[in-house]
Write a protein that holds these residues in place. Structure first.
Motif, PDB file in Angstrom:
ATOM      1  N   PHE A   1      44.626  84.179  11.925  1.00 44.61           N
ATOM      2  CA  PHE A   1      45.869  83.543  11.488  1.00 44.61           C
ATOM      3  C   PHE A   1      46.966  83.714  12.543  1.00 44.61           C
ATOM      4  CE2 PHE A   1      44.541  83.596   6.869  1.00 44.61           C
ATOM      5  CZ  PHE A   1      44.763  82.249   6.649  1.00 44.61           C
ATOM      6  N   ALA A   2      47.044  84.897  13.129  1.00 46.59           N
ATOM      7  CA  ALA A   2      48.072  85.163  14.140  1.00 46.59           C
ATOM      8  C   ALA A   2      47.884  84.273  15.359  1.00 46.59           C
ATOM      9  CB  ALA A   2      48.038  86.632  14.539  1.00 46.59           C
ATOM     10  N   SER A   3      46.648  84.085  15.773  1.00 41.02           N
ATOM     11  CA  SER A   3      46.372  83.232  16.938  1.00 41.02           C
ATOM     12  C   SER A   3      46.702  81.769  16.646  1.00 41.02           C
ATOM     13  CB  SER A   3      44.897  83.364  17.339  1.00 41.02           C
ATOM     14  OG  SER A   3      44.595  84.683  17.730  1.00 41.02           O
ATOM     15  N   ALA A   4      46.321  81.310  15.450  1.00 42.85           N
ATOM     16  CA  ALA A   4      46.584  79.916  15.083  1.00 42.85           C
ATOM     17  C   ALA A   4      48.073  79.638  14.938  1.00 42.85           C
ATOM     18  CB  ALA A   4      45.863  79.577  13.788  1.00 42.85           C
ATOM     19  N   ALA A   5      48.828  80.657  14.543  1.00 43.67           N
ATOM     20  CA  ALA A   5      50.267  80.484  14.308  1.00 43.67           C
ATOM     21  C   ALA A   5      51.032  80.190  15.585  1.00 43.67           C
ATOM     22  CB  ALA A   5      50.834  81.718  13.632  1.00 43.67           C
ATOM     23  N   GLN A   6      50.465  80.512  16.748  1.00 42.41           N
ATOM     24  CA  GLN A   6      51.182  80.267  17.996  1.00 42.41           C
ATOM     25  C   GLN A   6      50.446  79.319  18.938  1.00 42.41           C
ATOM     26  OE1 GLN A   6      51.237  83.715  20.747  1.00 42.41           O
ATOM     27  NE2 GLN A   6      49.951  84.758  19.243  1.00 42.41           N
ATOM     28  N   GLU A   7      49.334  78.768  18.465  1.00 44.16           N
ATOM     29  CA  GLU A   7      48.559  77.857  19.307  1.00 44.16           C
ATOM     30  C   GLU A   7      49.137  76.442  19.225  1.00 44.16           C
ATOM     31  OE1 GLU A   7      46.794  76.282  21.882  1.00 44.16           O
ATOM     32  OE2 GLU A   7      45.852  78.285  21.603  1.00 44.16           O
ATOM     33  N   MET A   8      49.668  75.953  20.333  1.00 43.49           N
ATOM     34  CA  MET A   8      50.299  74.635  20.348  1.00 43.49           C
ATOM     35  C   MET A   8      49.290  73.501  20.519  1.00 43.49           C
ATOM     36  SD  MET A   8      53.408  75.497  19.795  1.00 43.49           S
ATOM     37  CE  MET A   8      54.318  73.966  20.064  1.00 43.49           C
ATOM     38  N   ASP A   9      48.094  73.802  20.999  1.00 41.97           N
ATOM     39  CA  ASP A   9      47.048  72.790  21.157  1.00 41.97           C
ATOM     40  C   ASP A   9      46.409  72.527  19.785  1.00 41.97           C
ATOM     41  OD1 ASP A   9      44.027  72.058  21.549  1.00 41.97           O
ATOM     42  OD2 ASP A   9      44.985  71.552  23.454  1.00 41.97           O
ATOM     43  N   VAL A  10      46.485  71.306  19.309  1.00 46.14           N
ATOM     44  CA  VAL A  10      46.040  70.975  17.958  1.00 46.14           C
ATOM     45  C   VAL A  10      44.557  71.234  17.769  1.00 46.14           C
ATOM     46  CG1 VAL A  10      45.771  69.118  16.266  1.00 46.14           C
ATOM     47  CG2 VAL A  10      47.876  69.289  17.601  1.00 46.14           C
ATOM     48  N   GLU A  11      43.733  70.848  18.739  1.00 44.88           N
ATOM     49  CA  GLU A  11      42.292  71.037  18.588  1.00 44.88           C
ATOM     50  C   GLU A  11      41.914  72.511  18.571  1.00 44.88           C
ATOM     51  OE1 GLU A  11      40.142  68.697  17.778  1.00 44.88           O
ATOM     52  OE2 GLU A  11      41.899  67.393  17.702  1.00 44.88           O
TER      53      GLU A  11
END
Length: 532
Positions: A464-474
């Motif tokens: 969840f923490a990684s997804a919360a700051q990942e700007m690349d949609v894929e």
């Protein structure tokens, strides 16, 4: 789900407004722009969305408080208290430029200091404030009309988090008096807001009366002069009041009843709205319970629950099956999940393996099941069906009723439950509305709609923490795929179905809420007065 509901409404209804467009006002007894009464079965504990999530608070809260940004019929952000904004090149700073001349209901100017105070309040007190604003390191206020939000990491959900139901701008000079904001008396009386309506009356057990704020900063302001939210004991009573003309609108969670009401020539059943809500109806398990702490027992419960019966028999096949924690309508939904088909033999075998054999009479152990009151169709009826289904594998289940929302929320938020049926929203982005149910640091006794299952898996937290700051949609989609697969493996929740949310209202009204937040957004365009 919306397409399925729309198709059903167009099939059963022979009037055009159910299948598209908005009918012209009819029978406007009091003239356009007068009064709208919305009926609802649940009474809010607070009118301040900064300290409480959910439709019950968000409906009046979005009228009492403005936010930096609002949304219409899609996920494109629109100016509101912030007339414009821009991100820095490194995505670690968002500058909000506030409108000039906006004031709170007491005439005090709204400034960047109020924005900073409001954001910090939501971050601290809201049930998923950390999920939304945990990356905010500070809010700088170089002048009264400029707020610069500094981030410790890129935050793709930041703008959506500034919607009316999520970031109400509250007055620092009122709420910054040192009192506990979660229990502040001005949350329910003498509310000083920033939105298009003012609080005139909040009568416990009866209604909320809001009147138009004629000093609102938007030139057109709200069209309605008065907005009333009236409480009813259950959804059936609300529907009866709508059909009798006592109220002008209800927000329905009952897809079967919505299809029936589509045949009423005096009513419009909306087929759009609430796309950002992403509501799911599910069975939450207390993972600290002496039986449910065992994964095999949780798996047995999942195999014993007959989701197909609930969706197709109880609810006429109108909702969709919800296979996991992210709504099937979300761009981040993944089909690559661990699934649990209805299989009583497998459920019984798992219970045997867990060390809970059937005793004399066939009972293995006993549990209680609660449900969020207000809508028997998606609450009580589902709880009773599950109790019966679990009984077939030797789990004796007592259905425990709650007289009101406050009683239920007090129980489940303090972990005085074994199983509970509940509707929980995705809130537009998994960072906002999904992670709150599962991350370890969101186990907060006394707070409803957080991690009430008391589930904790550090691997899930990291995803969840990684997804919360990942700007690349894929890349975000891949991270959320892994999240969904791990959660359905660990099974703190048994997922049942999507939860339709439908606005049903008298044709005497136009401009009714049909955006992605539905009535959890300011009702600026609504106008009309029902006949009678």
């Amino acid at each position: 789900m919306k397409r399925r509901l729309a198709a059903l409404l167009c099939t059963v209804a022979l009037f055009a407004s159910a299948c598209g467009g908005t009918a012209s006002p009819q029978g406007q007894a009091g003239g356009a722009g007068d009064t709208l009464i919305i009926g609802g079965p649940l009474e809010p504990r607070t009118l301040n969305p900064a300290v409480q999530s959910g439709m019950v608070t968000a409906l009046p809260g979005a009228q009492l408080f403005a936010s930096p940004i609002r949304y219409g019929k899609d996920f494109t952000p629109l100016p509101y208290l912030a007339k414009s904004w821009e991100f820095s090149a490194d995505q670690l700073s968002l500058t909000l430029h506030l409108v000039s001349g906006a004031t709170f209901h007491d005439g005090t100017p709204i400034t960047s200091a109020d924005v900073a105070f409001s954001l910090e309040t939501v971050k601290k007190y809201h049930s998923f404030g950390t999920a939304m604003f945990g990356s905010v390191s500070s809010v700088e206020t170089p002048d009264k009309e400029t707020a610069v939000i500094k981030l410790s990491k890129p935050t793709p959900a930041l703008l959506l988090s500034m919607s009316p139901a999520l970031l109400p701008i509250i007055p620092k000079h009122v709420y910054g008096d040192g009192q506990d904001l979660a229990k502040h008396p001005r949350n329910v009386k003498d509310v000083v807001g920033s939105g298009p309506f003012k609080l005139k009356e909040f009568t416990a057990g009866n209604r909320i009366v809001l009147e138009r704020n004629d000093s609102f900063f938007l030139q057109d302001r709200a069209k309605l002069k008065q907005l009333i939210v009236k409480f009813y004991p259950n959804s059936a009573a609300t529907t009866t009041a709508l059909e009798a003309g006592e109220i002008g609108m209800e927000i329905s969670y009952d897809p079967v009843d919505a299809a029936r009401l589509a045949k009423n020539s005096k009513l419009t059943v909306a087929t759009s709205g609430y796309e950002a809500a992403g509501a799911l109806n599910w069975l939450e398990l207390n993972t600290k319970n002496q039986y449910l702490k065992d994964l095999k027992v949780r798996q047995a419960v999942a195999h014993a629950v007959d989701v197909d019966f609930i969706v197709n028999q109880l609810h006429s096949g109108i909702p969709e099956v919800a296979p996991g924690p992210i709504h099937p309508g979300s761009p981040f939904f993944s089909k690559d999940l661990v699934s649990y088909n209805h299989d009583t033999a497998k459920a019984a075998a798992l219970l045997d393996e867990a060390g809970f054999p059937a005793k004399a009479g066939g009972t293995r152990f006993s549990l209680r099941i609660d449900y969020n009151p207000g809508n028997d169709v998606t609450g009580k009826n589902v709880a009773e069906a599950i109790a019966s289904q679990l009984g077939k594998v030797g789990i004796k289940v007592e259905v425990r009723n709650a007289p009101d929302f406050a009683t239920w929320s007090e129980r489940v938020s303090k972990y005085d439950f074994d199983l509970t049926v509940d509707t929980v929203y995705n809130w537009g982005d998994p960072t906002i509305g999904v992670s709150r149910t599962y991350v370890c640091d969101n186990i907060k006794p006394g707070v409803v709609w957080v991690n009430m299952a008391q589930y904790c898996n550090p691997a899930v937290d990291q995803l969840f923490a990684s997804a919360a700051q990942e700007m690349d949609v894929e890349k975000r989609k891949q991270l959320y795929r892994d999240v969904q697969r791990q959660i359905t493996t660990d099974l703190p929740v048994v997922y049942i179905e999507t939860q339709p949310i439908v606005n049903i209202y008298s044709k005497a009204y136009t401009g009714m809420p049909d955006g992605i937040w539905g009535a959890m957004a300011p009702l600026l365009e609504a106008t009309g007065t029902q006949a009678g």
